[in-house]
Design a protein around this motif. Structure first.
Motif, PDB file in Angstrom:
ATOM      1  N   MET A  86       0.598  12.308  21.497  1.00 50.73           N
ATOM      2  CA  MET A  86       0.751  12.261  22.951  1.00 50.73           C
ATOM      3  C   MET A  86      -0.531  12.736  23.638  1.00 50.73           C
ATOM      4  N   ALA A  87      -1.085  13.840  23.156  1.00 52.53           N
ATOM      5  CA  ALA A  87      -2.314  14.362  23.752  1.00 52.53           C
ATOM      6  C   ALA A  87      -3.459  13.362  23.617  1.00 52.53           C
ATOM      7  N   GLY A  88      -3.569  12.748  22.443  1.00 50.53           N
ATOM      8  CA  GLY A  88      -4.611  11.737  22.250  1.00 50.53           C
ATOM      9  C   GLY A  88      -4.422  10.540  23.157  1.00 50.53           C
ATOM     10  N   ALA A  89      -3.163  10.103  23.327  1.00 47.71           N
ATOM     11  CA  ALA A  89      -2.882   8.971  24.208  1.00 47.71           C
ATOM     12  C   ALA A  89      -3.253   9.292  25.651  1.00 47.71           C
ATOM     13  N   ILE A  90      -3.028  10.544  26.068  1.00 44.97           N
ATOM     14  CA  ILE A  90      -3.383  10.955  27.434  1.00 44.97           C
ATOM     15  C   ILE A  90      -4.896  10.869  27.635  1.00 44.97           C
ATOM     16  N   VAL A  91      -5.658  11.291  26.646  1.00 45.18           N
ATOM     17  CA  VAL A  91      -7.126  11.220  26.751  1.00 45.18           C
ATOM     18  C   VAL A  91      -7.583   9.767  26.889  1.00 45.18           C
ATOM     19  N   ALA A  93       4.259   8.967  31.840  1.00 50.19           N
ATOM     20  CA  ALA A  93       4.888   9.817  30.831  1.00 50.19           C
ATOM     21  C   ALA A  93       5.735   8.999  29.863  1.00 50.19           C
ATOM     22  N   GLY A  94       6.522   8.051  30.408  1.00 47.54           N
ATOM     23  CA  GLY A  94       7.337   7.203  29.550  1.00 47.54           C
ATOM     24  C   GLY A  94       6.508   6.358  28.602  1.00 47.54           C
ATOM     25  N   LEU A  95       5.416   5.799  29.109  1.00 46.07           N
ATOM     26  CA  LEU A  95       4.530   4.980  28.277  1.00 46.07           C
ATOM     27  C   LEU A  95       3.859   5.820  27.197  1.00 46.07           C
ATOM     28  N   LEU A  96       3.411   6.998  27.587  1.00 40.47           N
ATOM     29  CA  LEU A  96       2.746   7.868  26.616  1.00 40.47           C
ATOM     30  C   LEU A  96       3.703   8.310  25.519  1.00 40.47           C
ATOM     31  N   LEU A  97       4.976   8.513  25.883  1.00 40.94           N
ATOM     32  CA  LEU A  97       5.970   8.855  24.865  1.00 40.94           C
ATOM     33  C   LEU A  97       6.173   7.680  23.906  1.00 40.94           C
ATOM     34  N   ALA A  98       6.231   6.458  24.447  1.00 38.38           N
ATOM     35  CA  ALA A  98       6.383   5.279  23.581  1.00 38.38           C
ATOM     36  C   ALA A  98       5.197   5.150  22.634  1.00 38.38           C
ATOM     37  N   ILE A  99       3.996   5.414  23.140  1.00 37.76           N
ATOM     38  CA  ILE A  99       2.791   5.326  22.313  1.00 37.76           C
ATOM     39  C   ILE A  99       2.817   6.397  21.229  1.00 37.76           C
ATOM     40  N   SER A 100       3.110   7.646  21.617  1.00 36.01           N
ATOM     41  CA  SER A 100       3.095   8.740  20.632  1.00 36.01           C
ATOM     42  C   SER A 100       4.193   8.565  19.591  1.00 36.01           C
ATOM     43  N   SER A 101       5.352   8.050  20.004  1.00 34.81           N
ATOM     44  CA  SER A 101       6.443   7.805  19.051  1.00 34.81           C
ATOM     45  C   SER A 101       6.050   6.738  18.035  1.00 34.81           C
ATOM     46  N   ALA A 102       5.371   5.689  18.524  1.00 41.85           N
ATOM     47  CA  ALA A 102       4.932   4.631  17.614  1.00 41.85           C
ATOM     48  C   ALA A 102       3.939   5.170  16.592  1.00 41.85           C
ATOM     49  N   VAL A 103       3.050   6.051  17.036  1.00 41.49           N
ATOM     50  CA  VAL A 103       2.036   6.602  16.121  1.00 41.49           C
ATOM     51  C   VAL A 103       2.668   7.596  15.149  1.00 41.49           C
ATOM     52  N   SER A 104       3.448   8.556  15.669  1.00 37.37           N
ATOM     53  CA  SER A 104       3.964   9.624  14.807  1.00 37.37           C
ATOM     54  C   SER A 104       5.130   9.161  13.938  1.00 37.37           C
ATOM     55  N   TYR A 117       3.986  18.583  30.997  1.00 34.87           N
ATOM     56  CA  TYR A 117       5.430  18.387  30.857  1.00 34.87           C
ATOM     57  C   TYR A 117       5.817  17.362  29.794  1.00 34.87           C
ATOM     58  N   ALA A 118       4.940  16.395  29.486  1.00 32.19           N
ATOM     59  CA  ALA A 118       5.299  15.376  28.496  1.00 32.19           C
ATOM     60  C   ALA A 118       5.117  15.890  27.070  1.00 32.19           C
ATOM     61  N   VAL A 119       3.987  16.519  26.802  1.00 37.25           N
ATOM     62  CA  VAL A 119       3.735  17.039  25.456  1.00 37.25           C
ATOM     63  C   VAL A 119       4.717  18.158  25.127  1.00 37.25           C
ATOM     64  N   LEU A 120       5.015  18.994  26.109  1.00 41.71           N
ATOM     65  CA  LEU A 120       5.934  20.110  25.882  1.00 41.71           C
ATOM     66  C   LEU A 120       7.378  19.643  25.730  1.00 41.71           C
ATOM     67  N   GLY A 121       7.815  18.783  26.655  1.00 38.98           N
ATOM     68  CA  GLY A 121       9.229  18.444  26.721  1.00 38.98           C
ATOM     69  C   GLY A 121       9.657  17.226  25.938  1.00 38.98           C
ATOM     70  N   GLY A 122       8.726  16.314  25.599  1.00 37.07           N
ATOM     71  CA  GLY A 122       9.124  15.083  24.941  1.00 37.07           C
ATOM     72  C   GLY A 122      10.110  14.306  25.788  1.00 37.07           C
ATOM     73  N   MET A 123      10.948  13.489  25.167  1.00 36.02           N
ATOM     74  CA  MET A 123      11.921  12.690  25.914  1.00 36.02           C
ATOM     75  C   MET A 123      12.909  13.575  26.669  1.00 36.02           C
ATOM     76  N   LYS A 124      13.284  14.699  26.110  1.00 37.10           N
ATOM     77  CA  LYS A 124      14.231  15.576  26.790  1.00 37.10           C
ATOM     78  C   LYS A 124      13.646  16.096  28.104  1.00 37.10           C
ATOM     79  N   GLY A 125      12.425  16.605  28.050  1.00 37.58           N
ATOM     80  CA  GLY A 125      11.785  17.092  29.267  1.00 37.58           C
ATOM     81  C   GLY A 125      11.464  15.971  30.238  1.00 37.58           C
TER      82      GLY A 125
END
Length: 590
Positions: free
Chosen positions: A448-453, A412-423, A165-173
């Motif tokens: 996001m996927a890398g952060a989850i791993v 999910a919120g933390l992973l979004l913050a991490i992926s946003s900082a990277v991308s 749900y996080a990789v697919l939806g991003g902040m909206k999802g």
């Protein structure tokens, strides 16, 4: 229907709901991925923020820490709720008015420096990765019990759900998923608490039940709890036994750490107007209060139930036999998170403070050779609470779904913050400024996927209890990002050199202090705010050092600022425009 099947229904049903919401709210643009298209209703955002905020530490670990330490750990409640007041008054509306997607982007633009932006990215990654360890560890605890799998398998399942749900939806999802997760977790937390409060005090409101009369003894509930713990050599539950300096610094660290958490701050970028940011923070406080007012009652009542389970007659003279231990103990022993050892081979469970000089003589007379509850992981208390109180199976299934909702919503919120900082802050701003929107969206999803791993790997080997690990993250946020954001909003004269120096000094000093005492810091059962090692600097706990790191950040920033060139005039005008209290626009729009 057996308990395992009930658990599968509740947990599986909630997971299906989260994935369905993510598919419905799939992000199609970078604006939707980073900020949900800036169209989230403030009430919805308040509930989503509360879910984002009330992590495994709040849901799973906090009541356990309060239960086994008592009054001293009320600092978690005071610091975390106080931080939202700071966030609502001092940061959220101004950051929304600035109109950016991420915290490093604000710092980079405000301090007109890619260096400042990269230091903010480093600070964000260190803090967020530390924080997400606690969430994944909490998810592993919940899975290991309720789905009857080992913690590593549980982490992999949790990671797969977050990925869906996080990789697919991003902040909206994530926003609408977190709304659902808030409903699940608050229901799961309060229903068992209401049942237990009724059992012990005949009061259906847990915060009031905490100060009501214990039905069986006729004594005030807290007085009864004090009596029992003192009889077993433990310190009274309702008094402060730690350092007041550490309690004060720890509360401040949690407050300013809360106000500096990137994954919470970015939630206020999702609302349409500046005024909505304030309303979101206000609603978040209301939703958070529903759990935080209940947590002290959950901790105290669970501790009393555990004591009276082992000593049914209410005194320390006759504990239950190991063979007669209740089913909830047998079940949790299988997870390895609860353990007993019959040290004197008498077949009884002796649970007492074997370090207490007063009780040592009594124990010696009875032939007891030490505390035989050799392990009780604080993180299991809330999850085991319905079983301890012998509540119906559906309540146990509900608490399982709630614990997982709390861990996954914050993860999910933390992973979004991490992926946003990277991308957005690393790839788009530094590595490939000409990247297309489609390419940036793909980079965000891959990040996001890398952060989850990474989070899954670290969650399998956490350095401590969920709330302990999270408290470290707050210290890091307090000492690095909060001062930079505050100075960026309220000081027109703060320049690049001052901000960068301050962040490096704050983050570096806090990391150095934490790792100096890391070996002691995670000893299970330790009161984290007591002055145990004699070589602590002025007796300051590693948990409390975030406030000191923040002070060092401010001092270093202002010293360097006064020795270097002022910011350009347009930056000073920008800061002035951010602080205009009214208006629906932003100082600069994307």
């Amino acid at each position: 229907m057996d308990q395992f099947t009930i658990n599968i229904i509740f947990v599986g049903g909630s997971f299906m709901l989260y994935v369905a919401i993510a598919i419905w709210a799939r992000a199609g643009t970078t604006s939707e991925f980073y900020a949900a298209g800036r169209g989230v209703n403030p009430v919805v955002n308040g509930a989503a923020t509360a879910a984002d905020w009330m992590s495994a530490a709040s849901f799973i670990s906090m009541a356990g820490l309060i239960a086994f330490v008592g009054y001293d750990n009320s600092t978690f409640l005071m610091g975390w709720t106080g931080g939202y007041v700071l966030l609502a008054l001092l940061l959220a509306p101004y950051l929304r008015k600035f109109g950016r997607y991420t915290v490093p982007e604000f710092i980079g633009d405000r301090f007109y420096s890619q260096t400042a932006r990269m230091v903010a990215v480093i600070s964000l990654l260190v803090m967020s990765i530390t924080y997400v360890i606690g969430q994944m560890a909490g998810a592993g605890v919940a899975f290991s019990r309720f789905l009857e799998v080992d913690a590593t398998t549980g982490l992999i399942i949790a990671a797969a759900v977050v990925f869906a749900y996080a990789v697919l939806g991003g902040m909206k999802g994530i926003t609408y998923t977190q709304l659902a997760q808030y409903c699940v977790l608050i229901t799961a937390y309060t229903i068992p608490a209401v049942f237990i409060s009724l059992q012990l005090t005949n009061n259906p409101i847990p915060p009031l039940g905490l100060f009501s009369t214990h039905v069986e003894s006729g004594m005030p509930l807290l007085a009864k709890l004090d009596e029992i713990v003192q009889e077993l050599g433990f310190r009274d539950y309702t008094s402060n036994h730690g350092s007041m300096l550490n309690m004060t610094l720890f509360t401040i660290s949690l407050m300013i750490g809360t106000a500096g958490l990137p994954h919470v701050i970015i939630r206020f970028f999702t609302v349409p107007k500046v005024s909505d940011a304030r309303w979101s923070a206000g609603w978040a406080l209301v939703f958070i209060a529903l759990l935080y007012l209940t947590a002290p009652a959950v901790g105290a009542m669970a501790r009393l139930n555990i004591m009276t389970t082992i000593y049914p007659d209410g005194t320390d003279s006759q504990p239950i036999s190991y063979e007669e231990r209740p089913d909830w103990m047998r079940t949790w022993e299988q997870t390895g998170l609860l353990a007993f050892e019959d040290k004197n081979n008498d077949g009884l469970i002796q649970y007492y403070n074997d370090a207490s000089p007063e009780f040592a003589a009594i124990a010696a007379e009875r032939g007891w050779e030490g505390n035989e509850m050799v392990r009780f992981n604080n993180d299991i208390l809330v999850l085991a609470n319905p079983e301890i109180a012998q509540l119906p199976g559906w309540v146990i299934g509900l608490i399982a779904a709630g614990g997982l909702a709390a861990a996954l919503s914050t993860a999910a919120g933390l992973l979004l913050a991490i992926s946003s900082a990277v991308s957005h802050d690393l790839i788009k701003s530094t590595i490939n400024p000409n990247i297309s929107e489609k390419g940036e969206l793909l980079a965000a999803r891959i990040s996001m996927a890398g952060a989850i791993v990474v989070a899954t790997y670290l969650g399998a080997n956490p350095p401590g209890f969920a709330a302990q690990v999270v408290a470290l993250a707050f210290g890091l946020a307090a000492s690095s990002l909060f001062p930079a954001i505050m100075m960026g909003i309220f000081s027109k004269k703060m320049n690049t050199a001052g901000a960068v120096t301050g962040m490096l000094v704050g983050l570096g000093s806090t990391l150095l202090y934490i790792f100096t005492y890391l070996g002691w810091f995670f000893i299970p059962g330790t009161n984290m705010l007591e002055n145990v090692p004699a070589n602590w600097l002025f007796g300051i706990s590693p948990l409390s050092f975030g406030a000191v790191g923040a002070a060092l950040n401010f001092i270093a920033a202002y010293v360097v600022m006064n020795m270097t060139k002022e910011p350009p005039e347009e930056i000073q005008e920008l800061v002035e425009s951010i602080r205009v209290p009214r208006g629906a626009g932003s100082a600069q729009s994307h």
